[in-house]
Design a protein around this motif. Structure first.
Motif, PDB file in Angstrom:
ATOM      1  N   GLN A 260     -16.344 -34.314  10.827  1.00  0.00           N
ATOM      2  CA  GLN A 260     -15.459 -33.325  10.428  1.00  0.00           C
ATOM      3  C   GLN A 260     -14.443 -33.981   9.490  1.00  0.00           C
ATOM      4  O   GLN A 260     -13.986 -32.855   8.606  1.00  0.00           O
ATOM      5  N   ASP A 261     -13.986 -34.861   9.699  1.00  0.00           N
ATOM      6  CA  ASP A 261     -13.141 -35.564   8.534  1.00  0.00           C
ATOM      7  C   ASP A 261     -13.445 -35.216   7.153  1.00  0.00           C
ATOM      8  O   ASP A 261     -12.918 -34.982   6.169  1.00  0.00           O
ATOM      9  N   ILE A 262     -14.929 -35.610   6.975  1.00  0.00           N
ATOM     10  CA  ILE A 262     -15.428 -35.844   5.618  1.00  0.00           C
ATOM     11  C   ILE A 262     -15.640 -34.452   5.180  1.00  0.00           C
ATOM     12  O   ILE A 262     -15.348 -33.762   3.918  1.00  0.00           O
TER      13      ILE A 262
ATOM     14  N   VAL B 261      -4.678 -29.715   2.696  1.00  0.00           N
ATOM     15  CA  VAL B 261      -4.193 -30.698   3.665  1.00  0.00           C
ATOM     16  C   VAL B 261      -5.534 -31.614   3.845  1.00  0.00           C
ATOM     17  O   VAL B 261      -6.378 -30.694   4.376  1.00  0.00           O
ATOM     18  N   GLY B 262      -5.336 -32.846   3.774  1.00  0.00           N
ATOM     19  CA  GLY B 262      -6.696 -33.601   4.256  1.00  0.00           C
ATOM     20  C   GLY B 262      -6.849 -33.632   5.502  1.00  0.00           C
ATOM     21  O   GLY B 262      -6.004 -33.370   6.506  1.00  0.00           O
ATOM     22  N   GLN B 263      -8.073 -34.200   5.850  1.00  0.00           N
ATOM     23  CA  GLN B 263      -8.349 -34.344   7.608  1.00  0.00           C
ATOM     24  C   GLN B 263      -9.042 -35.640   7.472  1.00  0.00           C
ATOM     25  O   GLN B 263      -9.882 -36.178   7.058  1.00  0.00           O
TER      26      GLN B 263
ATOM     27  N   THR C 243      -0.708 -34.645   3.729  1.00  0.00           N
ATOM     28  CA  THR C 243      -0.904 -35.211   5.033  1.00  0.00           C
ATOM     29  C   THR C 243      -0.437 -34.739   6.028  1.00  0.00           C
ATOM     30  O   THR C 243       0.637 -34.148   6.273  1.00  0.00           O
ATOM     31  N   PRO C 244      -1.445 -34.436   7.056  1.00  0.00           N
ATOM     32  CA  PRO C 244      -1.066 -33.458   8.136  1.00  0.00           C
ATOM     33  C   PRO C 244       0.081 -34.195   9.040  1.00  0.00           C
ATOM     34  O   PRO C 244      -0.220 -35.559   8.980  1.00  0.00           O
TER      35      PRO C 244
END
Length: 444
Positions: free
Chosen positions: A104-106, A186-188, A218-219
């Protein structure tokens, strides 16, 4: 959206490219490459492996048909990609791909990169649309026309004033887009359940460097199951599309034969009917209204996706995969199509002038009432003018004649007074001021 025949009624070439299979996979590879790059720099993985991963993170090196077969077999999107990447990487570099990440990050970060590209296109179209409408504001600042409420003639306004209402709305949308970017782009990167456990103390350094590399926020904490940003994206785009739909519907209404004040661009060869050769329909405006409705109807799906379960929930991700590209594509389509309509919009000033007198003076009832209010009081003046207007409406004739024949009015106003009050060109209030005010406003 991918139909050869109908795709340009539901999307644009730019959005089809942004959300194509090749772009989806390339964005996944962009995230994997950036992750390897920062991890190599921080000493998390060998620098040589990071260089090799980055050099091979190109969609043209991936067999998409094989990727599809493996995705079907494994029921997973990223593991087959990692295996194919391992195959194209030299030595054992492939063993260091995806270090400390979860699927899920990608996928989420790749989607955010696509959304950023989509928002750039949508914002550009909004700015172009605002510029076109501002031109109408200036050109028709003082062009008097009928203002309508509840579908009926109400009071005179100017066409520039009507356009300025549209322009100010679009200016606010540009502000919404600017504010939304910080919350949506926002990145994950937080690992299996959001704790970054696989990287330990190195996790935060990798996370910050990764998002600096990708140009994303950045979260504060993982948003694996916090989909409010995506919901906000869809809601804001739905508002933008709704405005485009409203403007198109207004043009559609003012193009009706009995009104005929505006007309969307027409060129010889454009056919209105297969059986009625005289028809000059507004198909562009009809498409804009229809597609804007489809965008608005996507909002409930985005809100449903906010209600995710535990620390990971693929059910909401599956719905997002369907509606994010569609909403972006359709929003861009309605903005672009509306821009084309306004570029060639036919403004029939003669009909605007004619329609001011369609009701034989009834349009100016407020002006008469306000003048009589000075002597009779507002409520009494309203009762008198109401009675006269209803009689004219039912029996015919003109408001001027009825006013001159009414003993109460005739005792207070002469013919010159009545003629002055019934002139719609002098009763547009502060329309010009408001146009100037909107035109002078800077864009966000």
């Amino acid at each position: 959206m991918d139909s050869v025949l109908f795709r340009d009624q539901f999307g644009t070439p730019e959005m089809r490219e942004i959300f194509s299979d090749e772009s989806v996979v390339q964005r996944w590879l962009d995230v994997e490459a950036a992750l390897a790059r920062v991890q190599g720099r921080l000493g998390v993985i060998p620098a040589w492996a990071a260089e090799e991963i980055e050099s091979k993170a190109r969609v043209e090196l991936i067999d998409l048909e094989e990727l599809k077969r493996e995705m079907d077999r494994t029921a997973h999107p990223i593991v087959p990609l990692l295996r194919l990447m391992k195959r194209v990487c030299e030595k054992d570099a492939g063993e260091y791909i995806h270090w400390g990440a979860t699927t899920q990050d990608i996928v989420d970060t790749g989607t955010v990169l696509q959304v950023r590209d989509a928002l750039d296109e949508i914002e550009r179209s909004l700015r172009e649309l605002h510029a076109r409408i501002k031109t109408l504001c200036v050109r028709y600042r003082d062009q008097v026309m009928v203002g309508r409420s509840h579908g009926q003639q109400a009071l005179p306004i100017t066409f520039g004033f009507k356009a300025a209402v549209w322009a100010d709305e679009i200016r606010r949308h540009l502000g919404r887009l600017a504010q939304m970017r910080k919350r949506v782009l926002v990145g994950q990167f937080s690992g299996a359940v959001g704790s970054l456990a696989a990287l330990g103390e190195q996790g935060l350094a990798v996370q910050r460097a990764l998002f600096a590399e990708l140009g994303l926020e950045t979260p504060e904490i993982s948003w694996h199951v916090s989909r409010d940003g995506i919901a906000e994206l869809v809601c804001v785009l739905a508002i933008c599309a709704a405005t485009a739909g409203k403007i198109a519907h207004e043009i559609y209404c003012l193009q009706k034969t009995e009104v005929a004040e505006l007309e969307e661009p027409f060129a010889m060869g454009k056919v209105g009917s297969s059986t009625m050769p005289h028809k000059r329909n507004p198909p562009a405006c009809e498409t804009i209204v229809a597609v804007a409705r489809l965008v608005r109807h996507s909002v409930p799906a985005a809100l449903e996706a906010v209600m995710a379960e535990h620390e990971r929930d693929k059910m909401v991700l599956q719905t997002e995969r369907e509606f994010i590209p569609r909403v972006c594509a359709m929003t861009h389509l309605v903005l672009r199509k509306l821009g084309a309509v306004l570029d060639g919009l036919s403004v029939r000033t003669g009909n605007m002038e004619k329609n001011l007198f369609l009701q034989n003076g009834l349009l100016m009832s407020e002006a008469v009432m306000m003048r009589l209010s000075d002597a009779l009081g507002r409520q009494e003046a309203h009762e008198i003018v109401y009675r006269i207007c209803m009689d004219v409406f039912e029996r015919g004739g003109s408001l001027k004649q009825a006013l001159m024949e009414d003993p109460v009015v005739a005792g207070r106003l002469d013919e010159d007074d009545i003629d002055a009050m019934l002139d719609p060109r002098v009763y547009t209030g502060l329309c010009g001021h408001f146009v100037d005010q909107v035109v002078a406003q800077p864009l966000p």
